[in-house]
Design an enzyme around this catalytic site. Structure first.
Site, PDB file in Angstrom:
ATOM      1  N   GLU A 116      18.530 -16.826  28.634  1.00  0.00           N
ATOM      2  CA  GLU A 116      19.041 -16.011  29.737  1.00  0.00           C
ATOM      3  C   GLU A 116      17.899 -15.389  30.539  1.00  0.00           C
ATOM      4  O   GLU A 116      18.125 -14.444  31.309  1.00  0.00           O
ATOM      5  CB  GLU A 116      19.972 -14.894  29.209  1.00  0.00           C
ATOM      6  CG  GLU A 116      21.115 -15.357  28.326  1.00  0.00           C
ATOM      7  CD  GLU A 116      22.205 -16.132  29.075  1.00  0.00           C
ATOM      8  OE1 GLU A 116      22.034 -16.378  30.285  1.00  0.00           O
ATOM      9  OE2 GLU A 116      23.197 -16.492  28.428  1.00  0.00           O
ATOM     10  N   HIS A 140      21.166  -7.767  26.895  1.00  0.00           N
ATOM     11  CA  HIS A 140      22.428  -8.508  26.788  1.00  0.00           C
ATOM     12  C   HIS A 140      22.858  -8.539  25.327  1.00  0.00           C
ATOM     13  O   HIS A 140      22.046  -8.840  24.445  1.00  0.00           O
ATOM     14  CB  HIS A 140      22.241  -9.932  27.326  1.00  0.00           C
ATOM     15  CG  HIS A 140      23.327 -10.875  26.937  1.00  0.00           C
ATOM     16  ND1 HIS A 140      24.665 -10.629  27.199  1.00  0.00           N
ATOM     17  CD2 HIS A 140      23.299 -12.063  26.280  1.00  0.00           C
ATOM     18  CE1 HIS A 140      25.390 -11.628  26.740  1.00  0.00           C
ATOM     19  NE2 HIS A 140      24.601 -12.510  26.161  1.00  0.00           N
ATOM     20  N   HIS A 142      26.572  -9.013  22.477  1.00  0.00           N
ATOM     21  CA  HIS A 142      27.908  -9.584  22.294  1.00  0.00           C
ATOM     22  C   HIS A 142      28.820  -8.592  21.559  1.00  0.00           C
ATOM     23  O   HIS A 142      29.309  -8.889  20.474  1.00  0.00           O
ATOM     24  CB  HIS A 142      27.824 -10.877  21.467  1.00  0.00           C
ATOM     25  CG  HIS A 142      27.104 -12.002  22.130  1.00  0.00           C
ATOM     26  ND1 HIS A 142      26.842 -13.207  21.493  1.00  0.00           N
ATOM     27  CD2 HIS A 142      26.597 -12.129  23.376  1.00  0.00           C
ATOM     28  CE1 HIS A 142      26.195 -14.013  22.319  1.00  0.00           C
ATOM     29  NE2 HIS A 142      26.016 -13.393  23.461  1.00  0.00           N
ATOM     30  N   GLU A 170      33.038  10.666  28.020  1.00  0.00           N
ATOM     31  CA  GLU A 170      31.636  10.458  28.392  1.00  0.00           C
ATOM     32  C   GLU A 170      31.478   9.497  29.578  1.00  0.00           C
ATOM     33  O   GLU A 170      30.486   9.569  30.309  1.00  0.00           O
ATOM     34  CB  GLU A 170      30.873   9.799  27.227  1.00  0.00           C
ATOM     35  CG  GLU A 170      30.719  10.652  25.995  1.00  0.00           C
ATOM     36  CD  GLU A 170      29.779  11.807  26.233  1.00  0.00           C
ATOM     37  OE1 GLU A 170      30.221  12.946  26.056  1.00  0.00           O
ATOM     38  OE2 GLU A 170      28.616  11.575  26.607  1.00  0.00           O
ATOM     39  N   HIS A 211      32.320 -13.315  26.715  1.00  0.00           N
ATOM     40  CA  HIS A 211      30.953 -13.541  26.253  1.00  0.00           C
ATOM     41  C   HIS A 211      30.297 -12.224  25.798  1.00  0.00           C
ATOM     42  O   HIS A 211      29.911 -12.121  24.641  1.00  0.00           O
ATOM     43  CB  HIS A 211      30.146 -14.207  27.382  1.00  0.00           C
ATOM     44  CG  HIS A 211      28.733 -14.553  27.027  1.00  0.00           C
ATOM     45  ND1 HIS A 211      27.983 -15.491  27.713  1.00  0.00           N
ATOM     46  CD2 HIS A 211      27.904 -14.069  26.066  1.00  0.00           C
ATOM     47  CE1 HIS A 211      26.786 -15.596  27.176  1.00  0.00           C
ATOM     48  NE2 HIS A 211      26.704 -14.736  26.184  1.00  0.00           N
TER      49      HIS A 211
HETATM   50  P1  13P Z   1      19.200 -16.875  23.390  1.00  0.00           P
HETATM   51  O1  13P Z   1      19.018 -17.084  21.892  1.00  0.00           O
HETATM   52  O2  13P Z   1      18.623 -18.043  24.167  1.00  0.00           O
HETATM   53  O3  13P Z   1      18.671 -15.547  23.836  1.00  0.00           O
HETATM   54  O4  13P Z   1      20.745 -16.928  23.705  1.00  0.00           O
HETATM   55  C1  13P Z   1      21.613 -15.990  23.133  1.00  0.00           C
HETATM   56  C2  13P Z   1      22.718 -15.608  24.048  1.00  0.00           C
HETATM   57  O5  13P Z   1      23.350 -14.615  23.818  1.00  0.00           O
HETATM   58  C3  13P Z   1      23.022 -16.434  25.229  1.00  0.00           C
HETATM   59  O6  13P Z   1      23.912 -15.802  26.099  1.00  0.00           O
HETATM   60 ZN    ZN Z   2      25.056 -14.231  25.097  1.00  0.00          ZN
END
Ligand code: 13P
Ligand code: ZN
Length: 283
Positions: A116, A140, A142, A170, A211
């Site tokens: 990313e 980023h 998940h 908050e 995602h």
């Molecule tokens: P990477 O291991 O390449 O950082 O990918 C993980 C991910 O969350 C892709 O959206």
């Molecule tokens: Zn991801």
């Protein structure tokens, strides 16, 4: 000076471990980048090697040509970052056109920056310009609950922002401008990078449908705190929806949302507050 004693490197490693402990980083999920200051770059320079080849990105923007970034490795696990930083993270330099990177340190044994990185780079350019250089972190992850909401809420900034503001006191204080939403796209592509950059022009945080979440900030605490606050509010929303079998008896009222933002020196994004469908879900 040992590179691992540089405080920015330590903060980067700590965030990776903290994100893992929150349960946001299954396998290699999630990624982090940090734009080093000139002083930090100098502190790290004795450990740099400058004989590695340049690798082109899928995007090009001269906005941060020559910048130096701490990055997590593609396919490497957040869980393992504190145990072996030199294998799991690295430092890369951007070329003079803003279209390629090369590894200066770390990512040992054939590693490369997160898939990313294009999204991170374009957002760094944008947020750095928008904040007079203050923004340094792109993160980023998940997290499960904000991702769960992308299956039940309309994929709009107003639906998500209003639902989150309504769910935890908050929230209007932490992100009065709201959160953006990007529809589902293949991870790691230029299309997702461009869509994220567009959303980041308006919001510090962008939900990636089905995602995860992408956030920015001036430092590790602020970026991690934004991720944490959004995910906590999403968790409360999901738990309340589940407990109420989809019906919410009451939520934080719109005027309350406005008042919280103002009490802490912010101004709520009225367009999102007026347009949000979150309120339609309760009677
Ligand atoms: P990477 O291991 O390449 O950082 O990918 C993980 C991910 O969350 C892709 O959206
Ligand atoms: Zn991801």
């Amino acid at each position: 000076m040992d590179i691992l004693s540089v405080s920015a490197v330590q903060g980067f490693i700590r965030l990776c471990g903290d994100g893992w402990e929150q349960g946001w980083h299954e396998r290699n999920g999630g990624n982090l980048t940090y734009r080093l200051t000139e002083e930090e770059t100098e502190a790290c320079r004795p450990a740099f090697r400058t004989d590695r080849p340049w690798t082109p990105m899928h995007v090009e923007d001269p906005g941060l040509a020559g910048a130096v970034f701490l990055v997590t490795g593609s396919g490497r696990y957040m869980r393992n970052v504190p145990l072996d930083p030199a294998f799991n993270i690295g430092i890369v330099e951007i070329d003079s056109r803003g279209g390629a990177w090369r590894i200066l340190w770390g990512l040992e044994r054939g590693g490369k920056p997160t898939s990313e990185f294009d999204s991170h780079y374009l957002c760094h350019v944008l947020r750095s310009q928008a904040t007079g250089g203050a923004c340094r972190v792109m993160y980023h992850a998940h997290p499960a609950y904000i991702t769960a909401l992308t299956f039940v809420l309309p994929l709009t900034a107003s639906a998500f922002s209003r639902a989150l503001w309504q769910s935890e006191t908050e929230c209007p204080m932490v992100f009065p401008h709201g959160v953006g939403v990007v529809e589902w796209m293949v991870p790691g592509g230029a299309e997702l990078a461009e869509a994220t950059r567009k959303a980041m022009a308006e919001y510090d945080a962008v939900v990636w449908a089905h995602h995860g979440l992408f956030v920015s900030g001036p430092d590790f605490d602020t970026a991690f705190g934004l991720m944490h606050t959004i995910e906590k509010a999403a968790q409360i929303r999901v738990l309340a929806l589940a407990a109420g079998q989809g019906r919410l008896r009451q939520v934080i009222p719109d005027q309350g949302i406005r008042d919280v933002a103002e009490a802490y020196g912010g101004t709520i994004n009225e367009t999102l507050l007026a347009g949000g469908e979150g309120g339609k879900q309760h009677e």
